[in-house]
Design an enzyme around this catalytic site. Structure first.
Site, PDB file in Angstrom:
ATOM      1  N   HIS A   5      73.860 -36.752  80.517  1.00 15.20           N
ATOM      2  CA  HIS A   5      75.255 -37.252  80.601  1.00 15.20           C
ATOM      3  C   HIS A   5      76.258 -36.721  80.765  1.00 15.20           C
ATOM      4  O   HIS A   5      75.583 -35.082  81.003  1.00 15.20           O
ATOM      5  CB  HIS A   5      75.401 -37.723  79.208  1.00 15.20           C
ATOM      6  CG  HIS A   5      74.574 -38.573  78.256  1.00 15.20           C
ATOM      7  ND1 HIS A   5      73.745 -38.937  78.026  1.00 15.20           N
ATOM      8  CD2 HIS A   5      75.052 -40.260  78.531  1.00 15.20           C
ATOM      9  CE1 HIS A   5      73.503 -39.926  77.803  1.00 15.20           C
ATOM     10  NE2 HIS A   5      74.329 -41.122  77.933  1.00 15.20           N
ATOM     11  N   LYS A  60      80.376 -35.383  77.958  1.00 14.02           N
ATOM     12  CA  LYS A  60      80.175 -36.095  76.320  1.00 14.02           C
ATOM     13  C   LYS A  60      79.830 -34.885  75.309  1.00 14.02           C
ATOM     14  O   LYS A  60      79.582 -33.876  75.712  1.00 14.02           O
ATOM     15  CB  LYS A  60      78.814 -36.647  76.509  1.00 14.02           C
ATOM     16  CG  LYS A  60      78.401 -37.811  75.187  1.00 14.02           C
ATOM     17  CD  LYS A  60      76.578 -38.895  75.911  1.00 14.02           C
ATOM     18  CE  LYS A  60      76.452 -38.845  74.074  1.00 14.02           C
ATOM     19  NZ  LYS A  60      77.161 -39.988  74.313  1.00 14.02           N
TER      20      LYS A  60
END
Lengths: 246, 246, 246, 246
Positions: D137, D141
């Site tokens: 990600h 995040k």
């Protein structure tokens, strides 16, 4: 891309926006474009009187040659991302800049990961006789293979100077082995969900080496523009291609 | 590895096996080892009288220092893949060879794809502030992360000269973010079905660049040995690491 | 494969090797084949008097039909991995077994990961209109695309019942878009260093789903054989294809 | 997400937007929101008098329970993507709908590729004793591992009902082997340039099976919403999780 360039400049401490140029701009008030009051807005070459180091151009094919020529003539170092110039035009601009010992760059691709991929591929090509290229793009991309894939194949061939050898007894009834550039096979995948991935795979006995770059946002080009700005300040000639300064 | 070296030499037109050395060999008849009758079989240093260019060593840690020293003293260029020497021992051998202007190489890894991956990672590290390393090995591998993964992290840090910055507000209750080397995260996967894959991923705004190497057969090391043989013939010093000549 | 089957049986507590059959075996002494003294060695059908549950066959195309028929007629459940039978032969054997309510399996591929990949592809095909298949094999593989890649395309098309639609304005001068099976593009990579990888990629707006299987050692087939043995014991018909019982 | 839902509805021939509900909407004129004049705009439950089949909810945690309850009480089938309800609240809503034999769905993830990945992982978990999960990600995040990665591990463990066994002699000084959920290792990569990729890898002797999903645009969730709308029309109970209807 123009907006991205402005955002990038604002985010860098050692860069300052002094002026913008757009021949179709109606207003010359920087406030109308959310620009700082110190920024000049020009819509005609004749107005340009600013003392700038760098001319960044992501405009349109019909304007880029004249823009770049104007910049060079006024000793502003060009960083040009607009495509569409002929080889003759590029050569003319390079001569103009080089004669003045003015730094500059014209590049079709400011993606740093793509340029590094191609550079690494040229090194690996010395040590591996076999390679294939895969690229994955969204379904709306019309040309196959991608320009980057084709360029990568050419760069590998430039280094190897001979055709790669594939198995002569191969039986491929449906063309699954893909496109061929001097024995280098190229595979183009077109599927929704992909943005732009390019991959070159080298194979040797008992090992493979894969170099892959993935672009998820064209903002990534700003890294290349930033590097170009720094580099052209140190140079005394116009270079063609980001790979020349990376 | 010894057998692989013999097979490699046999397959190359410009290489010729002139002798083998094994202190525990009982017979000195080359036929007993399926070797050509012209090949000498030695089991004691004192017998070695052959005029060889290259000494290739994939023996055992307890023997490699003496072997290499013997080779250098007899003007045979060493190509050493045996591990286990101390830094002091390696330094002593390098001085010995360099003083004689004798080419040679000591390398812990003759895998060309692994060495290229590490070299490329050092270049990419100049342009990307963020990177992570993943490696995938069979379930019997005991050390995690792999030596190659750890080396790659070190090489990246050598270039960047500062710790990579990760999100300070990260919440990772179970250690999923992996091992850390100066901010470079390292992830080790151990699953049956894998042989040995190493991967370094660089991330920047809107783009990623991945360099991956996969070893499916240790035969691949012979490519590195072959390159080393060619290169040490041209050199006048002993180098440590295949990356020095690639 | 025969040796791998023996090794697998030895490693499983609930399996016992009771006999082996090889018409060209000269000796019938199990010791000559490193087999336990309790194992019978047959070289002619007429000798076979053992009370076995399962007949495992990885023999040769010319023998497999007669072998399987013999097994069924003697109420031994066949687990057949030998290829080369015609559709008619398979149908005949299936009728023979089904009439006797005898479990059995004939499969061209006992690779569990490959079979699961194909099963998952059939499910994903319901939800994604677009897919492409890539396969990566060593340079000695002559046929392209691989049988597994072709089968996967067929299974996807079976589910979708209509051709996949590609961009009509695509310009592909060199065949980079690969082979086509009802609009499903298939790409075959052939490079030294690969063993056997198969990959199917589904694309939809803003997402992709990739199912990839990699075979690094044909030992992996033994898992499928083991599953087949367990399953045919519970069944009362002969199935064709490992996917029928997984 | 609301805008994406409207765009999706407009693009489907068999769907018609009849009303929108927003308690903070000041105007009730559909023209103010670029909606067709036939669409009713409500800002209070008391106004809702429309005869609708489906109530789609991507609102806010504080509103979703009351909204869903209102929908069920008025025989409008709920398709709920808003997160934040407690297990008790979900159970109450399910009882309410089930008692009325009203179809409906509450799902935290409408990503079809993610849901399929999890479903396939549960099947593969029956045949492979070993698996690891990787997710990639963007650097912003905060939680690691991702909810999807954690859920995938739980689903695999639900099927296997016992801890996966890792090499006891493993030496991992820096935590490179990642997070652990009942022996399933989870690795979280956080790098700029990634959007959201999740990958589960199963390993067995001589083979691996990888299922990977990549989300490049949250528009992809609309495919799951579309499927949900079709399915809840056929159902007579409220289900929790898109995987229940795929």
């Amino acid at each position: 891309m123009g907006q991205k360039v402005l955002a990038m400049i604002n985010g860098e401490n050692d860069l300052q926006l002094v002026a913008v140029f757009n021949p179709v701009a109606k207003s010359q008030d920087p406030a109308d474009y959310d620009l700082d009051s110190s920024v000049k807005v020009y819509n005609d070459y004749s107005q340009i009187d600013v003392d700038a180091d760098i001319w960044i151009d992501f405009s349109i094919p019909s304007a880029v040659f004249d823009n770049t020529k104007f910049a060079i003539e006024h000793n502003i170092k060009p960083v040009i991302g607009t495509s569409g110039m002929s080889e003759d035009q590029i050569a003319e601009l390079k001569k103009l800049a080089d004669d003045k010992k003015l730094g500059g760059i014209i590049a079709s691709n400011f993606g740093v990961s793509a340029v590094l991929m191609m550079k690494f591929a040229q090194v690996a090509a010395k040590y591996f006789d076999h390679s294939e290229i895969l690229e994955f793009h969204h379904e709306d991309k019309l040309d196959a293979p991608s320009g980057t894939a084709m360029n990568t194949a050419k760069l590998i061939h430039d280094v190897q100077q001979k055709d790669q050898v594939n198995n002569k007894n191969e039986q491929d009834k449906i063309g699954a082995r893909g496109g061929d550039y001097h024995g280098i096979k190229i595979h183009a995948v077109r599927l929704p969900g992909f943005v732009a991935d390019e991959e070159v795979v080298f194979g040797g006995q008992g090992e493979t080496l894969t170099i892959k770059q993935s672009t998820t946002d064209r903002n990534s080009f700003m890294k290349g523009v930033r590097i170009a700005i720094t580099e052209v300040m140190k140079r005394d000639e116009l270079v063609v291609g980001l790979e020349k300064i990376i």
